[in-house]
Design an enzyme around this catalytic site. Structure first.
Site, short mmCIF file in Angstrom:
data_model
loop_
_atom_site.label_atom_id
_atom_site.label_comp_id
_atom_site.label_asym_id
_atom_site.label_seq_id
_atom_site.Cartn_x
_atom_site.Cartn_y
_atom_site.Cartn_z
N LYS A 211 -4.38 8.47 6.51
CA LYS A 211 -3.61 7.23 6.36
C LYS A 211 -4.17 6.23 7.35
O LYS A 211 -4.17 6.45 8.56
CB LYS A 211 -2.14 7.48 6.63
CG LYS A 211 -1.33 6.20 6.57
CD LYS A 211 0.15 6.46 6.56
CE LYS A 211 0.89 5.14 6.55
NZ LYS A 211 2.34 5.34 6.50
N LYS A 265 -4.63 7.12 1.76
CA LYS A 265 -3.86 5.87 1.68
C LYS A 265 -4.44 4.83 2.64
O LYS A 265 -4.67 5.18 3.80
CB LYS A 265 -2.43 6.23 2.06
CG LYS A 265 -1.47 5.11 2.19
CD LYS A 265 -0.15 5.70 2.57
CE LYS A 265 0.87 4.63 2.77
NZ LYS A 265 2.11 5.18 3.29
N TYR A 330 2.74 1.75 -7.89
CA TYR A 330 3.84 0.92 -8.38
C TYR A 330 3.65 0.59 -9.85
O TYR A 330 4.57 0.09 -10.49
CB TYR A 330 3.94 -0.36 -7.52
CG TYR A 330 4.19 -0.01 -6.07
CD1 TYR A 330 5.47 0.28 -5.62
CD2 TYR A 330 3.13 0.11 -5.17
CE1 TYR A 330 5.69 0.66 -4.30
CE2 TYR A 330 3.34 0.48 -3.85
CZ TYR A 330 4.62 0.76 -3.43
OH TYR A 330 4.83 1.15 -2.13
C1 PBG Z 1 5.77 4.36 6.30
C2 PBG Z 1 5.03 4.00 5.09
C3 PBG Z 1 4.26 2.85 4.86
C4 PBG Z 1 3.86 2.91 3.54
C5 PBG Z 1 4.37 4.09 3.00
N1 PBG Z 1 5.05 4.76 3.97
C6 PBG Z 1 3.96 1.69 5.72
C7 PBG Z 1 3.40 1.86 7.04
O1 PBG Z 1 2.84 2.89 7.42
O2 PBG Z 1 3.55 0.89 7.79
C8 PBG Z 1 3.07 1.85 2.84
C9 PBG Z 1 3.05 1.93 1.37
C10 PBG Z 1 2.64 0.71 0.65
O3 PBG Z 1 2.12 -0.26 1.22
O4 PBG Z 1 2.85 0.69 -0.58
N2 PBG Z 1 5.27 5.28 7.16
#
Ligand code: PBG
Length: 343
Positions: A211, A265, A330
């Site tokens: 991530k 991600k 989405y």
């Molecule tokens: C939270 C989380 C985030 C997303 C999913 N879970 C945001 C972040 O880490 O700040 C982002 C998902 C998206 O942008 O669609 N931990």
């Protein structure tokens, strides 16, 4: 075996134009379907749903066209709709009332919190759909970080205890897949142990192993109400976009700690990571086409600059070609409907 083109030509003297014409196989729709290397189906999708307190309530997310926060009753109907379109899993994200956010994110551990209520309601009415929940403190902390903040640092080991409890509360509510998205070191192992100790060894873990600290999460933070809350950035725990090898190390550790599935991600800007993880570990590998990717495509479509009938499925096919087993997107419902009408 290494394929030296001149050897191929020596063995098959006609293996070039005009004997070989690559366009022949592309000429007709049936032939294009026949030679397709990858396919998309509703079974590839995980659909994220934002939930909000209340009843019969829909609140548009301004930075995400066509995305709404839904009260639990409407989230149940959305889950039914998803199941009837063949979507195997939904992911639930709570919009937490600012009054319930706190320094330590205690609301994350409340078995009666919004996301737990949504899980219970959905599993009761639509037991055939899988439910995934994020594990991270950011929907619940007043500072918007995924972990505990102490003297300006996100502290790792103290956060782990809370994450394990958060995962337990969600699994006890009926959540099928626990998805740690916090990027703390050691979280998958701690969560696996906590689940196993409470007879929840059947609960799956989808680790957000790779991530990245990304600007593409902007619209999501609006949707869950953490944009204004977030102090600073998440670069001390989320990955640097410059790194690829590091993602393999993260995935390796998470698999060793008990992850059943791996998530990368954001999605489209990190397809190289999806491909490398899948090819290296051969584990179920998923990609998250995040909020900013969705909003970019939607904004261009709304301006008439891109054609949604062309680009939505094309953007999703890219993940399959890279080797992803599925996509958290989405567009899941929209794409499932498109695939249904295409037959
Ligand atoms: C939270 C989380 C985030 C997303 C999913 N879970 C945001 C972040 O880490 O700040 C982002 C998902 C998206 O942008 O669609 N931990």
């Amino acid at each position: 075996m290494a394929r030296n083109p001149s050897i191929v030509r020596a063995v098959m003297p006609n293996a070039h134009f005009p004997t070989t014409r690559m366009r022949r196989n592309r000429r007709t729709p049936w032939s294009r379907r026949l030679i397709a290397e990858n396919t998309l189906s509703a079974a590839d999708f995980i659909w994220p749903i934002f939930v909000v307190e209340g009843a019969r309530k829909r609140v548009p997310v301004s930075s995400m066209p066509n995305v709404e926060r839904l009260s639990v009753d409407l989230a149940v109907m959305a889950a039914e709709d998803a199941a009837s379109h063949g979507i195997p899993v939904i992911a639930l994200f709570p919009y937490t009332d600012p009054a319930l956010r706190s320094e330590n994110g205690d609301e994350a551990l409340n078995p009666e919190n919004l996301v737990c209520k949504a899980v219970r309601a959905i599993k009761k009415s639509v037991p055939q759909i899988g439910v995934l929940c994020d594990v991270a403190l950011d929907p619940y902390t007043s500072h918007g970080h995924d972990g505990l903040l102490r003297d300006g640092e996100i502290v790792n080991d103290a956060t782990l205890e809370l994450l394990a409890k958060q995962a337990l509360v969600q699994a006890q509510a009926g959540c099928d897949i626990i998805a740690p998205s916090d990027m703390m070191d050691g979280r998958v192992g701690v969560i696996r142990q906590a689940l196993d100790a409470k007879a929840l060894s059947h609960v799956q873990i989808m680790a957000y192993s790779a991530k990245y600290a990304s600007g593409f999460y902007g619209p999501f933070r609006d949707a869950v109400g953490s944009t204004s809350a977030l102090k600073g950035d998440k670069r001390s725990y989320q990955m640097d976009s410059a790194n690829g090898d590091e993602a393999l190390r993260e995935a390796e550790l998470d698999i060793a700690e008990g992850a059943d599935m791996i998530m990368v991600k954001p999605g489209m800007p990190y397809l190289d990571i999806v491909q490398r993880i899948k090819q290296t570990f051969r584990v179920p590998t998923f990609a998250y086409q995040v909020s900013g990717e969705y909003s970019m495509i939607m904004a261009a479509c709304q301006n008439g600059w891109l054609d949604p009938d062309k680009v939505i499925l094309e953007s999703l096919m890219a993940f399959k070609r890279a080797g992803a087993d599925g996509i958290l997107t989405y567009f899941a419902m929209d794409a499932a409907k498109r695939l249904k009408t295409m037959g």
